[in-house]
Design a protein around this motif. Sequence first.
Motif, PDB file in Angstrom:
ATOM      1  N   VAL A  83     -12.220  -9.229  -3.624  1.00 59.29           N
ATOM      2  CA  VAL A  83     -11.162  -8.559  -2.560  1.00 59.29           C
ATOM      3  C   VAL A  83     -11.253  -7.329  -3.333  1.00 59.29           C
ATOM      4  N   ALA A  84     -11.302  -6.171  -2.741  1.00 57.85           N
ATOM      5  CA  ALA A  84     -11.352  -4.881  -3.815  1.00 57.85           C
ATOM      6  C   ALA A  84     -10.111  -4.337  -3.171  1.00 57.85           C
ATOM      7  N   ILE A  85      -9.275  -3.373  -4.149  1.00 59.60           N
ATOM      8  CA  ILE A  85      -8.099  -2.798  -3.862  1.00 59.60           C
ATOM      9  C   ILE A  85      -8.061  -1.752  -4.959  1.00 59.60           C
ATOM     10  N   SER A  86      -8.359  -0.499  -4.252  1.00 58.44           N
ATOM     11  CA  SER A  86      -8.974   0.931  -4.858  1.00 58.44           C
ATOM     12  C   SER A  86      -6.742   2.060  -4.753  1.00 58.44           C
ATOM     13  N   PHE A  87      -7.089   2.940  -5.894  1.00 63.50           N
ATOM     14  CA  PHE A  87      -6.467   3.282  -6.046  1.00 63.50           C
ATOM     15  C   PHE A  87      -6.131   4.788  -6.001  1.00 63.50           C
ATOM     16  N   ASP A  88      -5.280   5.213  -6.138  1.00 60.91           N
ATOM     17  CA  ASP A  88      -5.336   7.035  -5.919  1.00 60.91           C
ATOM     18  C   ASP A  88      -5.240   7.927  -7.305  1.00 60.91           C
ATOM     19  N   ASP A  89      -5.567   8.971  -7.046  1.00 56.51           N
ATOM     20  CA  ASP A  89      -5.321   9.578  -8.531  1.00 56.51           C
ATOM     21  C   ASP A  89      -4.152   9.256  -9.637  1.00 56.51           C
ATOM     22  N   VAL A 141       0.617  -1.235  -0.096  1.00 53.28           N
ATOM     23  CA  VAL A 141      -0.059  -0.233   0.156  1.00 53.28           C
ATOM     24  C   VAL A 141       1.093   1.404  -0.108  1.00 53.28           C
ATOM     25  N   GLY A 142       0.561   2.015  -1.026  1.00 51.52           N
ATOM     26  CA  GLY A 142       1.386   3.279  -0.904  1.00 51.52           C
ATOM     27  C   GLY A 142       2.417   3.416  -1.796  1.00 51.52           C
ATOM     28  N   GLU A 143       2.636   2.030  -2.236  1.00 55.54           N
ATOM     29  CA  GLU A 143       4.054   1.554  -3.177  1.00 55.54           C
ATOM     30  C   GLU A 143       3.302   0.906  -4.812  1.00 55.54           C
ATOM     31  N   SER A 144       3.043  -0.333  -4.565  1.00 57.59           N
ATOM     32  CA  SER A 144       2.832  -0.647  -5.715  1.00 57.59           C
ATOM     33  C   SER A 144       1.464   0.263  -6.743  1.00 57.59           C
ATOM     34  N   THR A 145       1.354   0.160  -8.435  1.00 54.94           N
ATOM     35  CA  THR A 145       0.847   0.675  -9.342  1.00 54.94           C
ATOM     36  C   THR A 145      -0.286  -0.481  -9.911  1.00 54.94           C
ATOM     37  N   ARG A 146      -0.737   0.299 -10.457  1.00 60.49           N
ATOM     38  CA  ARG A 146      -2.156  -0.682 -11.344  1.00 60.49           C
ATOM     39  C   ARG A 146      -1.013  -1.744 -11.865  1.00 60.49           C
ATOM     40  N   GLU A 147      -0.048  -1.280 -12.640  1.00 61.25           N
ATOM     41  CA  GLU A 147       1.173  -2.471 -13.405  1.00 61.25           C
ATOM     42  C   GLU A 147       1.591  -3.517 -12.921  1.00 61.25           C
ATOM     43  N   ASP A 148       1.789  -3.226 -10.909  1.00 60.87           N
ATOM     44  CA  ASP A 148       2.465  -3.569 -10.424  1.00 60.87           C
ATOM     45  C   ASP A 148       1.327  -5.008  -9.555  1.00 60.87           C
ATOM     46  N   VAL A 149      -0.017  -4.187  -9.470  1.00 61.89           N
ATOM     47  CA  VAL A 149      -0.871  -5.533  -9.102  1.00 61.89           C
ATOM     48  C   VAL A 149      -1.282  -6.170  -9.888  1.00 61.89           C
ATOM     49  N   ALA A 150      -1.467  -6.243 -11.037  1.00 61.02           N
ATOM     50  CA  ALA A 150      -1.963  -6.512 -12.620  1.00 61.02           C
ATOM     51  C   ALA A 150      -0.637  -8.119 -12.377  1.00 61.02           C
ATOM     52  N   ALA A 186       1.146  -9.122  -9.900  1.00 65.02           N
ATOM     53  CA  ALA A 186       1.110  -9.990  -8.546  1.00 65.02           C
ATOM     54  C   ALA A 186      -0.343 -10.447  -9.025  1.00 65.02           C
ATOM     55  N   VAL A 187      -0.988 -10.151  -9.176  1.00 59.90           N
ATOM     56  CA  VAL A 187      -2.810 -11.280  -9.298  1.00 59.90           C
ATOM     57  C   VAL A 187      -3.431 -11.165  -9.990  1.00 59.90           C
ATOM     58  N   GLY A 188      -3.036 -10.609 -11.428  1.00 54.80           N
ATOM     59  CA  GLY A 188      -3.498 -10.640 -12.930  1.00 54.80           C
ATOM     60  C   GLY A 188      -4.737  -9.369 -12.636  1.00 54.80           C
ATOM     61  N   ARG A 189      -5.501  -9.060 -13.535  1.00 55.40           N
ATOM     62  CA  ARG A 189      -6.458  -8.082 -13.649  1.00 55.40           C
ATOM     63  C   ARG A 189      -8.062  -8.102 -13.287  1.00 55.40           C
ATOM     64  N   PRO A 190      -8.635  -7.588 -12.676  1.00 53.25           N
ATOM     65  CA  PRO A 190      -9.949  -8.121 -12.478  1.00 53.25           C
ATOM     66  C   PRO A 190     -10.725  -7.628 -13.284  1.00 53.25           C
ATOM     67  N   SER A 191     -11.520  -8.377 -12.806  1.00 55.71           N
ATOM     68  CA  SER A 191     -13.593  -8.742 -14.093  1.00 55.71           C
ATOM     69  C   SER A 191     -14.259  -7.458 -13.841  1.00 55.71           C
ATOM     70  N   THR A 192     -13.643  -7.044 -12.502  1.00 55.30           N
ATOM     71  CA  THR A 192     -14.524  -5.499 -12.637  1.00 55.30           C
ATOM     72  C   THR A 192     -14.215  -4.691 -11.917  1.00 55.30           C
ATOM     73  N   THR A 193     -14.125  -3.499 -12.366  1.00 52.48           N
ATOM     74  CA  THR A 193     -13.383  -2.192 -12.339  1.00 52.48           C
ATOM     75  C   THR A 193     -15.143  -1.096 -11.592  1.00 52.48           C
ATOM     76  N   GLY A 194     -13.655  -0.366 -10.513  1.00 55.85           N
ATOM     77  CA  GLY A 194     -14.868   0.672 -10.430  1.00 55.85           C
ATOM     78  C   GLY A 194     -14.450   2.136 -10.921  1.00 55.85           C
ATOM     79  N   LEU A 195     -15.950   2.889 -11.465  1.00 57.46           N
ATOM     80  CA  LEU A 195     -15.261   4.141 -12.161  1.00 57.46           C
ATOM     81  C   LEU A 195     -14.792   5.492 -11.829  1.00 57.46           C
ATOM     82  N   LEU A 196     -14.849   5.144 -10.301  1.00 56.33           N
ATOM     83  CA  LEU A 196     -15.043   6.944  -9.886  1.00 56.33           C
ATOM     84  C   LEU A 196     -13.730   6.959 -10.092  1.00 56.33           C
TER      85      LEU A 196
END
Length: 152
Positions: free
Chosen positions: A93-99, A44-53, A55-65
Amino acid sequence: MGKIGSGLRLVAVLVTVVALSACAVRYRDHGYVPRDEDLARITVGESTREDVARAVGRPSTTGLLTGGAWYYVGSRFRLYGPREPEEIDRQVVAISFDDRGVVENVERFGLEDGKVVALSRRVTDSNIKGVGILRQLLGNLGNVSAAQLVNE
């Protein structure tokens, strides 16, 4: 009569075996939820979207906010004979990202944490509540202009 009696017994045994096997409990899994070991590779605070992808793969559902979030959903259903399938376990499992696309939070929810959420509703809000049909019809009498009559 001996052949007919033994044939009927054989049919009765086969019907009983088929009926009992139809009542066996079966389980069906839907979706994908990352394991705790894979989630431990996300900081948390260091990993980016690509790091998450990675580590665990891309999800089937994403948030719109703003910033968005990735949701991994897995369910386990119990199927028993002709009964309706029953959901016995759900993990989200919900992984939220900042701007900037950096991980802000990682949360895991179970079936006991869930609420029923209407994802789609076919209800139209109307501003005519409490207004009778006669008032609706008479209310439109003065709303016709001369320009509308000429164009028709």
